[in-house]
Design a protein around this motif. Structure first.
Motif, PDB file in Angstrom:
ATOM      1  N   MET A   1       0.825  -1.196   0.000  1.00  0.00           N
ATOM      2  CA  MET A   1       0.000   0.000   0.000  1.00  0.00           C
ATOM      3  C   MET A   1       0.867   1.256   0.000  1.00  0.00           C
ATOM      4  SD  MET A   1      -3.408   1.140   1.985  1.00  0.00           S
ATOM      5  CE  MET A   1      -3.203   0.260   3.446  1.00  0.00           C
ATOM      6  N   ARG A   2       2.099   1.134   0.455  1.00  0.00           N
ATOM      7  CA  ARG A   2       2.980   2.306   0.459  1.00  0.00           C
ATOM      8  C   ARG A   2       3.213   2.858  -0.952  1.00  0.00           C
ATOM      9  NH1 ARG A   2       5.897  -0.076   5.228  1.00  0.00           N
ATOM     10  NH2 ARG A   2       5.426   1.413   6.869  1.00  0.00           N
ATOM     11  N   ALA A   3       3.348   1.964  -1.920  1.00  0.00           N
ATOM     12  CA  ALA A   3       3.559   2.415  -3.300  1.00  0.00           C
ATOM     13  C   ALA A   3       2.327   3.154  -3.811  1.00  0.00           C
ATOM     14  CB  ALA A   3       3.887   1.230  -4.200  1.00  0.00           C
ATOM     15  N   ALA A   4       1.145   2.662  -3.488  1.00  0.00           N
ATOM     16  CA  ALA A   4      -0.097   3.330  -3.905  1.00  0.00           C
ATOM     17  C   ALA A   4      -0.198   4.705  -3.256  1.00  0.00           C
ATOM     18  CB  ALA A   4      -1.310   2.477  -3.553  1.00  0.00           C
ATOM     19  N   LEU A   5       0.198   4.803  -1.993  1.00  0.00           N
ATOM     20  CA  LEU A   5       0.172   6.096  -1.302  1.00  0.00           C
ATOM     21  C   LEU A   5       1.165   7.060  -1.945  1.00  0.00           C
ATOM     22  CD1 LEU A   5      -0.826   7.947   0.949  1.00  0.00           C
ATOM     23  CD2 LEU A   5       0.899   6.910   2.454  1.00  0.00           C
ATOM     24  N   THR A   6       2.343   6.579  -2.267  1.00  0.00           N
ATOM     25  CA  THR A   6       3.344   7.437  -2.904  1.00  0.00           C
ATOM     26  C   THR A   6       2.857   7.931  -4.268  1.00  0.00           C
ATOM     27  OG1 THR A   6       5.130   6.300  -1.757  1.00  0.00           O
ATOM     28  CG2 THR A   6       5.734   7.555  -3.724  1.00  0.00           C
ATOM     29  N   ARG A   7       2.279   7.036  -5.056  1.00  0.00           N
ATOM     30  CA  ARG A   7       1.740   7.453  -6.357  1.00  0.00           C
ATOM     31  C   ARG A   7       0.669   8.520  -6.167  1.00  0.00           C
ATOM     32  NH1 ARG A   7       2.223   1.846  -7.338  1.00  0.00           N
ATOM     33  NH2 ARG A   7       0.055   1.507  -6.714  1.00  0.00           N
ATOM     34  N   TYR A   8      -0.223   8.299  -5.207  1.00  0.00           N
ATOM     35  CA  TYR A   8      -1.290   9.266  -4.957  1.00  0.00           C
ATOM     36  C   TYR A   8      -0.704  10.614  -4.536  1.00  0.00           C
ATOM     37  CZ  TYR A   8      -4.734  11.943  -2.498  1.00  0.00           C
ATOM     38  OH  TYR A   8      -5.509  12.984  -2.073  1.00  0.00           O
ATOM     39  N   ARG A   9       0.260  10.603  -3.624  1.00  0.00           N
ATOM     40  CA  ARG A   9       0.834  11.852  -3.124  1.00  0.00           C
ATOM     41  C   ARG A   9       1.486  12.656  -4.254  1.00  0.00           C
ATOM     42  NH1 ARG A   9       4.304  11.369   2.110  1.00  0.00           N
ATOM     43  NH2 ARG A   9       3.871  13.592   2.054  1.00  0.00           N
ATOM     44  N   VAL A  10       2.230  11.985  -5.108  1.00  0.00           N
ATOM     45  CA  VAL A  10       2.917  12.675  -6.208  1.00  0.00           C
ATOM     46  C   VAL A  10       1.907  13.288  -7.165  1.00  0.00           C
ATOM     47  CG1 VAL A  10       4.369  12.325  -8.254  1.00  0.00           C
ATOM     48  CG2 VAL A  10       5.044  11.334  -6.051  1.00  0.00           C
ATOM     49  N   ILE A  11       0.933  12.505  -7.585  1.00  0.00           N
ATOM     50  CA  ILE A  11      -0.022  13.032  -8.564  1.00  0.00           C
ATOM     51  C   ILE A  11      -0.919  14.096  -7.941  1.00  0.00           C
ATOM     52  CG2 ILE A  11      -1.828  11.274  -8.305  1.00  0.00           C
ATOM     53  CD1 ILE A  11      -0.630  12.880 -11.597  1.00  0.00           C
ATOM     54  N   ALA A  12      -1.208  14.005  -6.643  1.00  0.00           N
ATOM     55  CA  ALA A  12      -2.016  15.046  -5.990  1.00  0.00           C
ATOM     56  C   ALA A  12      -1.278  16.383  -6.031  1.00  0.00           C
ATOM     57  CB  ALA A  12      -2.334  14.649  -4.552  1.00  0.00           C
ATOM     58  N   TRP A  13       0.023  16.360  -5.783  1.00  0.00           N
ATOM     59  CA  TRP A  13       0.798  17.591  -5.844  1.00  0.00           C
ATOM     60  C   TRP A  13       0.879  18.130  -7.269  1.00  0.00           C
ATOM     61  CZ3 TRP A  13       2.936  21.172  -2.711  1.00  0.00           C
ATOM     62  CH2 TRP A  13       2.825  20.929  -1.342  1.00  0.00           C
ATOM     63  N   VAL A  14       1.115  17.258  -8.212  1.00  0.00           N
ATOM     64  CA  VAL A  14       1.220  17.699  -9.609  1.00  0.00           C
ATOM     65  C   VAL A  14      -0.104  18.316 -10.069  1.00  0.00           C
ATOM     66  CG1 VAL A  14       1.542  16.914 -11.990  1.00  0.00           C
ATOM     67  CG2 VAL A  14       3.072  16.091 -10.187  1.00  0.00           C
ATOM     68  N   VAL A  15      -1.202  17.629  -9.799  1.00  0.00           N
ATOM     69  CA  VAL A  15      -2.517  18.142 -10.200  1.00  0.00           C
ATOM     70  C   VAL A  15      -2.799  19.472  -9.504  1.00  0.00           C
ATOM     71  CG1 VAL A  15      -5.001  17.714  -9.963  1.00  0.00           C
ATOM     72  CG2 VAL A  15      -3.521  15.951 -10.881  1.00  0.00           C
ATOM     73  N   GLY A  16      -2.444  19.576  -8.227  1.00  0.00           N
ATOM     74  CA  GLY A  16      -2.668  20.819  -7.495  1.00  0.00           C
ATOM     75  C   GLY A  16      -1.893  21.986  -8.085  1.00  0.00           C
ATOM     76  N   VAL A  17      -0.631  21.767  -8.405  1.00  0.00           N
ATOM     77  CA  VAL A  17       0.201  22.830  -8.972  1.00  0.00           C
ATOM     78  C   VAL A  17      -0.318  23.240 -10.350  1.00  0.00           C
ATOM     79  CG1 VAL A  17       2.504  23.346  -9.892  1.00  0.00           C
ATOM     80  CG2 VAL A  17       2.270  22.267  -7.645  1.00  0.00           C
TER      81      VAL A  17
ATOM     82  N   LEU B   1      -3.930  14.886 -16.457  1.00  0.00           N
ATOM     83  CA  LEU B   1      -3.371  14.575 -15.132  1.00  0.00           C
ATOM     84  C   LEU B   1      -4.463  14.291 -14.108  1.00  0.00           C
ATOM     85  CD1 LEU B   1      -0.514  17.214 -15.102  1.00  0.00           C
ATOM     86  CD2 LEU B   1      -0.250  14.727 -15.228  1.00  0.00           C
ATOM     87  N   TYR B   2      -5.600  14.949 -14.243  1.00  0.00           N
ATOM     88  CA  TYR B   2      -6.708  14.686 -13.326  1.00  0.00           C
ATOM     89  C   TYR B   2      -7.218  13.257 -13.501  1.00  0.00           C
ATOM     90  CZ  TYR B   2     -11.011  15.028 -10.713  1.00  0.00           C
ATOM     91  OH  TYR B   2     -12.019  14.794  -9.814  1.00  0.00           O
ATOM     92  N   MET B   3      -7.227  12.759 -14.727  1.00  0.00           N
ATOM     93  CA  MET B   3      -7.627  11.355 -14.935  1.00  0.00           C
ATOM     94  C   MET B   3      -6.634  10.409 -14.252  1.00  0.00           C
ATOM     95  SD  MET B   3      -9.212  11.206 -18.765  1.00  0.00           S
ATOM     96  CE  MET B   3      -7.943  12.149 -19.608  1.00  0.00           C
ATOM     97  N   VAL B   4      -5.348  10.721 -14.326  1.00  0.00           N
ATOM     98  CA  VAL B   4      -4.334   9.919 -13.637  1.00  0.00           C
ATOM     99  C   VAL B   4      -4.561  10.003 -12.124  1.00  0.00           C
ATOM    100  CG1 VAL B   4      -1.856   9.638 -13.204  1.00  0.00           C
ATOM    101  CG2 VAL B   4      -2.673  10.188 -15.511  1.00  0.00           C
ATOM    102  N   TYR B   5      -4.890  11.200 -11.633  1.00  0.00           N
ATOM    103  CA  TYR B   5      -5.197  11.404 -10.213  1.00  0.00           C
ATOM    104  C   TYR B   5      -6.379  10.527  -9.785  1.00  0.00           C
ATOM    105  CZ  TYR B   5      -6.919  13.858  -6.035  1.00  0.00           C
ATOM    106  OH  TYR B   5      -7.373  14.173  -4.788  1.00  0.00           O
ATOM    107  N   LEU B   6      -7.414  10.477 -10.605  1.00  0.00           N
ATOM    108  CA  LEU B   6      -8.581   9.649 -10.287  1.00  0.00           C
ATOM    109  C   LEU B   6      -8.202   8.179 -10.174  1.00  0.00           C
ATOM    110  CD1 LEU B   6     -11.356  11.226 -12.537  1.00  0.00           C
ATOM    111  CD2 LEU B   6     -11.066  11.474 -10.060  1.00  0.00           C
TER     112      LEU B   6
END
Length: 111
Positions: free
Chosen positions: A1-17, A49-54
């Motif tokens: 689950m750590r890898a899934a969390l890391t992927r989510y965290r990275v894409i959340a920041w990218v989408v936010g920026v 990127l939002y689709m990747v975030y989803l």
């Protein structure tokens, strides 16, 4: 689950920026100065990127066994400027705490 969390965290920041760039720079240029170039390019990037975030949010929510309401709220966080950063911190804290609890829980004794 750590890898899934890391992927989510990275894409959340990218989408936010990217969303902040779109709203703070792109929209004023388009509607204030009649220059849509930033909206046309950054807007399409944000859409992809939002689709990747989803996908990342869905993956994490399934691995963490979240209720549907939490999953939907996290997915919607990528649509409001600055909220994806707040949601990323909340999700990271929540998932990390849940992982810690699972690791510290005593193993069931087979009878």
């Amino acid at each position: 689950m750590r890898a899934a969390l890391t992927r989510y965290r990275v894409i959340a920041w990218v989408v936010g920026v990217v969303l902040i760039l779109l709203v703070v720079i792109g929209m004023p240029l388009k509607y204030g100065f009649d220059n849509p170039i930033v909206v046309e390019t950054v807007g399409q990037a944000h859409g992809f990127l939002y689709m990747v975030y989803l996908v990342a949010a869905f993956d994490l929510s399934r691995r963490a066994n979240w209720p549907l309401k939490r999953m939907i709220l996290v997915m919607l966080a990528g649509t409001v400027p600055f909220v994806s950063f707040w949601a990323e911190r909340r999700v990271s804290s929540l998932v990390t705490a849940e992982q810690r609890e699972r690791e510290q829980a005593p193993e069931p004794v087979a009878g």
